[in-house]
Write a protein that holds these residues in place. Structure first.
Motif, mmCIF file in Angstrom:
data_model
loop_
_atom_site.group_PDB
_atom_site.id
_atom_site.type_symbol
_atom_site.label_atom_id
_atom_site.label_comp_id
_atom_site.label_asym_id
_atom_site.label_seq_id
_atom_site.Cartn_x
_atom_site.Cartn_y
_atom_site.Cartn_z
ATOM 1 N N HIS A 212 0.173 -1.457 7.950
ATOM 2 C CA HIS A 212 -1.094 -1.542 8.685
ATOM 3 C C HIS A 212 -2.176 -2.043 7.750
ATOM 4 C CE1 HIS A 212 -4.803 -0.318 10.771
ATOM 5 N NE2 HIS A 212 -5.006 0.383 9.620
ATOM 6 N N TRP A 213 -2.216 -1.750 6.493
ATOM 7 C CA TRP A 213 -3.307 -2.258 5.508
ATOM 8 C C TRP A 213 -2.789 -3.825 5.055
ATOM 9 C CZ3 TRP A 213 -2.180 2.837 2.551
ATOM 10 C CH2 TRP A 213 -3.041 3.880 2.982
ATOM 11 N N MET A 214 -1.326 -3.954 5.181
ATOM 12 C CA MET A 214 -1.150 -5.316 4.866
ATOM 13 C C MET A 214 -1.384 -6.598 5.911
ATOM 14 S SD MET A 214 -0.091 -5.806 1.570
ATOM 15 C CE MET A 214 1.020 -7.147 1.559
ATOM 16 N N ASN A 215 -1.405 -5.835 7.069
ATOM 17 C CA ASN A 215 -1.628 -6.586 8.538
ATOM 18 C C ASN A 215 -0.287 -7.543 8.457
ATOM 19 O OD1 ASN A 215 -4.186 -5.948 9.258
ATOM 20 N ND2 ASN A 215 -5.154 -7.380 7.753
ATOM 21 N N ALA A 216 0.850 -7.014 8.220
ATOM 22 C CA ALA A 216 2.194 -7.532 8.188
ATOM 23 C C ALA A 216 3.483 -6.658 8.329
ATOM 24 C CB ALA A 216 2.423 -8.833 7.266
ATOM 25 N N ASP A 217 4.382 -6.773 8.413
ATOM 26 C CA ASP A 217 5.675 -5.887 8.319
ATOM 27 C C ASP A 217 6.336 -6.216 6.935
ATOM 28 O OD1 ASP A 217 5.265 -4.632 10.966
ATOM 29 O OD2 ASP A 217 6.461 -6.149 11.945
ATOM 30 N N GLN A 237 12.850 1.712 -3.113
ATOM 31 C CA GLN A 237 12.318 1.425 -4.162
ATOM 32 C C GLN A 237 10.999 1.600 -4.128
ATOM 33 O OE1 GLN A 237 13.840 -2.296 -5.506
ATOM 34 N NE2 GLN A 237 11.789 -3.274 -4.967
ATOM 35 N N ARG A 238 10.265 1.754 -5.304
ATOM 36 C CA ARG A 238 8.702 1.825 -5.250
ATOM 37 C C ARG A 238 8.399 0.319 -5.692
ATOM 38 N NH1 ARG A 238 11.288 5.266 -8.647
ATOM 39 N NH2 ARG A 238 11.041 7.567 -8.199
ATOM 40 N N THR A 239 7.171 0.007 -4.909
ATOM 41 C CA THR A 239 6.704 -1.357 -4.874
ATOM 42 C C THR A 239 5.249 -1.295 -4.803
ATOM 43 O OG1 THR A 239 8.958 -2.073 -3.642
ATOM 44 C CG2 THR A 239 7.051 -3.903 -3.638
ATOM 45 N N LEU A 240 4.682 -2.214 -5.764
ATOM 46 C CA LEU A 240 3.256 -2.505 -5.655
ATOM 47 C C LEU A 240 2.916 -3.633 -4.653
ATOM 48 C CD1 LEU A 240 0.604 -2.184 -8.648
ATOM 49 C CD2 LEU A 240 0.463 -3.957 -7.001
ATOM 50 N N PHE A 241 2.086 -3.367 -3.891
ATOM 51 C CA PHE A 241 1.371 -4.620 -2.946
ATOM 52 C C PHE A 241 0.006 -4.731 -3.122
ATOM 53 C CE2 PHE A 241 5.220 -2.578 -0.728
ATOM 54 C CZ PHE A 241 5.968 -3.461 -0.193
ATOM 55 N N ALA A 242 -0.405 -6.053 -3.020
ATOM 56 C CA ALA A 242 -1.767 -6.379 -3.203
ATOM 57 C C ALA A 242 -2.126 -6.525 -1.606
ATOM 58 C CB ALA A 242 -2.032 -7.719 -3.962
ATOM 59 N N LEU A 243 -3.268 -5.884 -1.262
ATOM 60 C CA LEU A 243 -3.759 -5.611 0.157
ATOM 61 C C LEU A 243 -4.882 -6.975 0.035
ATOM 62 C CD1 LEU A 243 -4.561 -1.887 0.462
ATOM 63 C CD2 LEU A 243 -2.449 -3.215 0.974
ATOM 64 N N PRO A 244 -5.115 -7.249 1.526
ATOM 65 C CA PRO A 244 -6.030 -8.335 1.742
ATOM 66 C C PRO A 244 -7.470 -7.985 1.148
ATOM 67 C CG PRO A 244 -4.832 -8.298 3.510
ATOM 68 C CD PRO A 244 -4.243 -6.890 2.509
ATOM 69 N N THR A 245 -7.587 -6.616 0.854
ATOM 70 C CA THR A 245 -8.939 -6.426 0.537
ATOM 71 C C THR A 245 -9.168 -6.438 -1.104
ATOM 72 O OG1 THR A 245 -8.517 -3.811 0.328
ATOM 73 C CG2 THR A 245 -9.380 -4.510 2.354
ATOM 74 N N ASN A 246 -8.165 -6.824 -1.874
ATOM 75 C CA ASN A 246 -7.857 -6.752 -3.204
ATOM 76 C C ASN A 246 -7.931 -5.636 -3.875
ATOM 77 O OD1 ASN A 246 -7.691 -8.496 -5.485
ATOM 78 N ND2 ASN A 246 -9.625 -8.033 -6.051
ATOM 79 N N ALA A 247 -7.458 -4.654 -2.772
ATOM 80 C CA ALA A 247 -6.872 -3.126 -3.387
ATOM 81 C C ALA A 247 -5.299 -3.390 -3.559
ATOM 82 C CB ALA A 247 -7.275 -2.212 -2.526
ATOM 83 N N PHE A 248 -4.943 -2.279 -4.201
ATOM 84 C CA PHE A 248 -3.320 -2.374 -4.327
ATOM 85 C C PHE A 248 -2.668 -1.082 -4.178
ATOM 86 C CE2 PHE A 248 -5.963 -4.897 -7.260
ATOM 87 C CZ PHE A 248 -5.215 -6.159 -7.088
ATOM 88 N N VAL A 249 -1.350 -1.108 -3.499
ATOM 89 C CA VAL A 249 -0.962 0.218 -3.096
ATOM 90 C C VAL A 249 0.283 0.286 -3.428
ATOM 91 C CG1 VAL A 249 -0.392 -0.897 -0.892
ATOM 92 C CG2 VAL A 249 -0.536 1.766 -1.004
ATOM 93 N N ILE A 250 0.775 1.293 -4.152
ATOM 94 C CA ILE A 250 2.183 1.438 -4.524
ATOM 95 C C ILE A 250 3.032 2.382 -3.356
ATOM 96 C CG2 ILE A 250 3.703 2.384 -6.407
ATOM 97 C CD1 ILE A 250 1.459 2.035 -8.141
#
Length: 352
Positions: A212-217, A237-250
């Motif tokens: 939802h936060w990434m606006n993509a699957d 596995q644990r993965t860190l994603f860069a969100l469109p808001t420039n926040a980051f989520v693991i």
């Protein structure tokens, strides 16, 4: 790294200064699998392995990079594989006891600012939430409880009240990605530069929130089981994603068990009400079982505290006491191992 890139800021710049003088590159760990890391740096991404020196000096799993760590690497801008030489001092560290009989800590995520404790609203377990709160408070991150899949619950208001009762001072949100309900308040935690992480049981809806936060699957999800309405284990596995808001989520895999590790302060925060009551007991060494003048037993009798919460509190204390005894023996063994390595290294230098 540039300012705000993958959460990089002036504080991390200061910690990295000593490595910059050695012509190293700052990077952040995005994922890890069997000792191979994927890291992001100013020029892009690459795979990396720890240096022999870092591996040689490691006394436990905590001494290896974890997802979310900022590290000093070499070779990242020239080769397919980089070498990780050092881990910058962590601002927070989400840990649990490693699975099995091994007395060691497992780092779930590092340098997390906000920790979302995700629990499906149709499968709320208050005692599990209390355990997660201990780990969250101990980590140094700000805990936020998310009751996902609220559209599958019968009485959301009652659930919110029950959870808030055992989590004083912690924000609790009921959300439904399927119906796009309650999601807006979560965005307030995901400001530019902030790193968040999600923990919870398998099928709690963590990956659905990430998508939802990434606006993509970006994360594979599965439908709930028809027989009991529960989710299925998906993330591996644990993965860190860069969100469109420039926040980051693991995002993290679902946890079948969350054993505590060195979490005394976390217990004090998660069970602050009981810790405060204990100080008003008639006897300093009150065991809170049968002594006269026990404030906790009086609160239970009055209905101010549930007996189940108190029993869970005692269970957590017993678990931590057991871990402490084991850890003390482990620490002694690690100290012996450290001096063995130092002695061996010194002998080799003399030989040369």
């Amino acid at each position: 790294m540039r300012q705000a890139q993958y959460g990089w800021n002036s504080a991390w710049e200061s910690k990295f200064a000593v490595y910059a003088d050695q012509d190293m590159i700052a990077a952040r760990v995005l994922s890890e699998a069997q000792g191979l890391y994927r890291v992001a740096f100013e020029e892009g991404e690459c795979f990396a392995e720890v240096s022999g020196r870092l591996r040689h000096g490691a006394l436990g799993r905590e001494d290896y990079p974890a997802v979310g760590d900022f590290v000093a690497i070499s070779g990242g801008n020239q080769y397919d594989h980089a070498v990780i030489h050092a881990i910058l001092e962590r601002s927070s560290c989400l840990r649990r006891k490693a699975a099995g009989n091994v007395q060691d800590a497992q780092v779930i995520a590092a340098n997390v600012d906000v920790l979302f404790l995700v629990n499906a609203a149709n499968d709320v377990n208050i005692r599990r939430i209390e355990r997660y709160l201990i780990v969250a408070w101990e980590s140094g991150a700000i805990p936020v409880i998310v009751l996902s899949k609220a559209d599958l619950a019968n009485d959301v208001e009652r659930l919110l009240a029950d959870v808030e009762n055992v989590a004083p001072g912690v924000a609790v949100h009921a959300v439904s990605v399927a119906q796009q309900v309650g999601l807006e308040p979560l965005n307030d935690y995901l400001k530019s530069g902030v790193t968040a992480s999600l923990i919870g049981s398998s099928g709690a809806g963590k990956s659905t929130l990430v998508n939802h936060w990434m606006n993509a699957d970006v994360q594979h999800v599965q439908a709930v089981r028809e027989e009991d309405g529960r989710g299925r284990h998906t993330t591996t596995q644990r993965t860190l994603f860069a969100l469109p808001t420039n926040a980051f989520v693991i995002d993290t895999p679902g946890m079948r068990e969350l054993q505590l590790w060195d979490s005394d302060e976390g217990v004090e925060d998660a069970f602050g009400d009981l810790e405060t009551m204990a100080k008003t007991c008639a006897f300093r060494d009150c065991s809170h079982v049968s002594e006269p003048g026990c404030a906790i037993q009086q609160a239970i009798a009055n209905g101010d505290v549930s007996a189940a919460r108190f029993l869970n509190y005692r269970k957590m204390l017993r678990e931590l006491a057991y871990v402490a005894r084991k850890e003390d023996r482990q620490a002694q063994a690690q100290e012996r191992e450290k001096w063995k390595k130092i002695t061996k290294s010194a002998r080799q230098k003399v030989r040369w």
